[in-house]
Write an enzyme that holds these catalytic residues in place. Structure first.
Site, short mmCIF file in Angstrom:
data_model
loop_
_atom_site.label_atom_id
_atom_site.label_comp_id
_atom_site.label_asym_id
_atom_site.label_seq_id
_atom_site.Cartn_x
_atom_site.Cartn_y
_atom_site.Cartn_z
N ALA A 174 43.58 84.19 83.47
CA ALA A 174 42.55 85.21 83.75
C ALA A 174 42.79 86.48 82.94
CB ALA A 174 42.52 85.51 85.25
N GLY A 227 49.52 79.51 83.27
CA GLY A 227 49.50 80.00 84.65
C GLY A 227 48.13 80.57 84.99
N CYS A 228 47.87 80.70 86.29
CA CYS A 228 46.53 81.12 86.73
C CYS A 228 46.28 82.59 86.38
CB CYS A 228 46.35 80.86 88.22
SG CYS A 228 47.67 81.46 89.28
N PHE A 229 47.21 83.48 86.78
CA PHE A 229 47.05 84.89 86.42
C PHE A 229 47.04 85.04 84.89
CE2 PHE A 229 48.38 87.00 90.58
CZ PHE A 229 47.21 87.73 90.70
#
Lengths: 333, 333, 333, 333
Positions: free
Chosen positions: A147, A142-144
């Site tokens: 990061a 996932g993106c979050f």
């Protein structure tokens, strides 16, 4: 060239699918066999993604048909599972799934997720590049989750995650997909800020599993406040926790950890989000205040947080240069 | 590779210089010899342009020293002339100047501008690609000038500019450069609109000269309202004039004119600016209302309107594929 | 009306001064005697603040001259002190200072700050309205300080701040004033995010002093990550800490605490920043996740965070209705 | 106060209805009897319009019931007509309709529109304040129509509209209402520009009718290019035409025309849109280039372009001060 990797995209009309298209059309070693979309079937790809005008004459197909070397699943959460259960994808086809359907999570005991008669390896190259290189099926993070993990992996790898971690992060509007809702309306979102899924974001589950992978003996709580920001691309994360490490030790740890990873960079200057927009990069910055280590980590949610990382994983799956097709001109502004 | 074109940049700290850097660092046939900047001399390039973190270890030089095959001048208007008057640039060095110093204008009688013992060819490939291919020195067009001309060239080429043209256009903030001023302050510009240089924009002069080049027998007035918009990249132009041409005839004229030009596309769908952002493309759209032909033309001001077109011109000067180093992933969002 | 309060503004050209002007020009019980600005002296106020076109014919004065009932100091930090040291302001003139010069801070032992032969009361009405009503000189709180305190005061008042508090907050560009800098440039800030003064923001000092005022027996750490966001007005704060209080108990505590305060509201719906933009309101929202109480608090930094609160304090100083001149139409969009 | 005007709103959930609510709740001479909304019936008004938290406890009603002095119709185009055809609104109730259902247009021969047994007067106070004061029913002008007319009325009143007028204008997103569509999505609209209804915007019809009212002997063409801009509030118009008038004569003409109108101002400084945002003002600016007179005119589309003008009309209908309830603090940023 006859050696090009034949790729197919399922769910090519959405944000991640469109970004993947932009990348694969320019990838020197990929030939795109088809782009499937139920909603746009029969329409030229460049009508749905008008920035692709002049780049391709492809038309969306209704079915994911035809033999391909690699299949990218850009369907919604839950849909990837359904697709693989019903479609007849040859066992030899490599798969990169961008949904959360096959990502490991808090409860996953094994090193990969078994489902639909396949084994899905969690595709964060900075965490487990070797496993990805030997895998057949990838669950793209996932993106979050990407990061936040890229801000914490070096600490976990050295056993330095020894206290609760406090995380806040701001995401652009493309993170929520293209479906229309009151909070996706321009009049609402411009110049506005709000939070959502505070302390309960679903990406925490895969983050915790990854940290356990690196640091099995100790589990720490992660408190996460996600914000919606008035911009379209990018995720900006700030994490902090107390540590005995000096700033120099922490910087050295991070630099060493990312030394051989071509997309993640440690900077000594206070960074800003647009350094990474329209690139596959992650920029990490460290500060120390008292005994608190503060870690900033930033990505473009559609690239390193989705389609870019999917291509990076494909490169690893096929033994290509990890950066092939991913040397992108930053938008910068 | 020993055959790479050696390039130098003078004035690499500004917006156009930075964008040129982004392009040249990724250009497969270019090797960057130096990047000069008076204000940033001695500083790493990736500090001034933090999006280049990890892309280059170059440091700004104080002087434009060293032998190069091509020199890009990204200095302010008036500075290019001064530079060439004082510096000793070998006659064999090709030059692409991004300022307005050597662009032809209303009063220019010859086919190119003679100055500083050099002959500068106006570098709009869609207007005169052959002349550029044979040139040694290029005056790169202005951003508004590029967008407006690409909307009008096909008509002028066929002698169809027979009435006053009414033009309005909106530019992003990077069009005004990075110097700080009350109208560049975020608090002022966000969610704001204003006009400037109404009916008197300096780019009108080169536009008129180009149109005379194509259509020498008739001169028409161009009424131009330039707007400042609350966005960073891009120029969106709407031009209209009465014409006898049917919509179909006009579309055919435009399609034929741009058929062999790799960056300019005619679309039948109502376009929007972000189709071209972060690309070197120009998108053109035609409508007919009564006897009024309405032409929309859009570019990214830093690319097709500046650094991208400069690289396109370099490609032509050196006989490379016109699109080399310019196949860019659109930002799209 | 002969009874109007005569007001003067020192430093009327900046953001806070301009907003104060907008408020006072519409305040039914105030007559504006002069607006001083060194940089704009002699210029019409509506040239510097063009939104005031048609609202006033006033001209900026060079000096803060003339007898007034209340003086607003909107000068930079450090300048207020200098001004009072050199100017001859009658002892009878009430003063509201918007700088940090006279705010209490961590080290302040007394209930107010003594300086320049005056006693400055910290002007947060929700904290100490009675003291403000009896004061002569007010130190207007900082914008972040206001938003964070309004999220924590009820807890402190009941002795429930018993653990470290973790705070993240996003501010609009007007929070940084109108001075030009690379990070105030539109091209940089639009669609961008960054942090600054992480863990070390100067407003923490006044926050800690206020919390000690309510809860003297226990001091807790406040960890604060301030973000710069791509919007012009507003501050959005998220604070959290573990607590034994149930969500219902916490909501009741907050509602009771703010019951008689006309600008601070507790909502049960997930809020967004634009609810408060262009108003003097603070909106507070509570959530409970596990034992973690999460508090959202939002203000318009130029109003409740500066000029609006200054007027609120003036209303209290003069015994007016606390909301006089502050019933503002929200911008909403 | 027993003398307050009792007002009702039909269609209070949309953008115009919400803005009207914000205004009427603060209007000193109005008491709001009900706010009707089919979609939100039964819900608190402050849930649908969260910026009204703390301002009102009203709940949306399903029906427009109850006796009122004035009824505001904020329903969609076509809906106002249907509503009046089916509802039993007493003949004595004054009506301000914000839709285009009862506006005069090109083909309207009489001085007002007769429909549903009522006579609707076109409610542009700067055009015909006396007629409005004596009217019973008002057709509130369109937003683009208001901004364009306020730029042209003085010329038409003096018979100086003697050539085609060229108009371009940019509108914020609230101009398109709150319905969700691909072009209202934040990801699409932020940093983007596009045109729509070029040369064919429906507001041209009421504009032409008004100009004929002032200048019956001559009709001129109006060429209009409407842009969508990446901001939420405001309309910025640039109009131009050749004229014999000197700049000074034109300025004098405009100043005199608007002298007694409290919301429209002529400025000598180059204006920007945010001067009028969150106000009921229109700012007009004139330039002369050669024989071309260039007129800039700007309004807030939700205020002077909709709800604010509706309240202004109500004030005139009831003999109140024209500015009652409309002295609004500008947002400025």
């Amino acid at each position: 060239m006859t050696d090009k990797i034949k790729a197919g995209i399922v769910g090519g009309a959405g944000y991640a699918g469109g970004e993947l298209l932009r990348l694969l059309l320019l990838h020197p070693q990929v030939s795109l066999a088809y782009v499937q979309s139920r909603s746009q079937a029969g329409k030229p790809v460049s009508e749905t993604h008008p920035d692709l005008l002049g780049e391709t004459d492809m038309v969306f197909s209704a079915e994911a048909d035809g033999d391909v070397d690699v299949l990218f699943l850009c369907t919604g959460h839950g849909e990837a599972k359904k697709f693989l259960a019903s479609a007849t994808v040859p066992a030899s086809t490599k798969i990169v799934d961008l949904s959360q359907d096959f990502r490991w999570n808090e409860g996953t005991e094994t090193a990969a997720v078994e489902a639909e008669e396949r084994t899905f390896t969690y595709g964060l190259p900075e965490l487990q590049r070797e496993q990805i290189q030997q895998a057949q099926h990838i669950a793209n993070p996932g993106c979050f989750a990407t990061a936040i993990q890229l801000g914490l992996l070096p600490l976990a790898s050295a056993g330095h995650l020894t206290a609760d971690v406090h995380v806040s992060g701001i995401t652009g509007s493309t993170g929520a997909g293209q479906s229309l809702s009151p909070t996706s309306h321009f009049s609402w979102r411009t110049e506005n800020v709000s939070t959502y899924k505070v302390m309960s974001h679903q990406h925490l589950r895969e983050i915790k599993r990854s940290l356990r992978h690196l640091q099995p003996e100790q589990e720490v709580a992660i408190h996460f406040v996600p914000y919606r920001g008035p911009f379209s691309r990018g995720i900006f994360i700030t994490s902090y926790l107390p540590t005995q490490l000096s700033l120099e030790e922490a910087q050295q740890l991070y630099r060493r950890f990312y030394e051989l990873h071509p997309f993640t960079f440690v900077t000594e200057h206070n960074p800003d989000l647009k350094q990474v927009v329209n690139t596959n990069k992650c920029v990490v910055h460290l500060q120390k205040h008292g005994d608190m280590l503060v870690i900033t980590s930033m990505i473009d949610n559609l690239l390193k947080g989705a389609a870019g990382q999917a291509v990076q994983n494909m490169n690893l799956l096929f033994g290509l240069d990890e950066t092939a097709g991913l040397k992108l001109k930053p938008a910068a502004f």
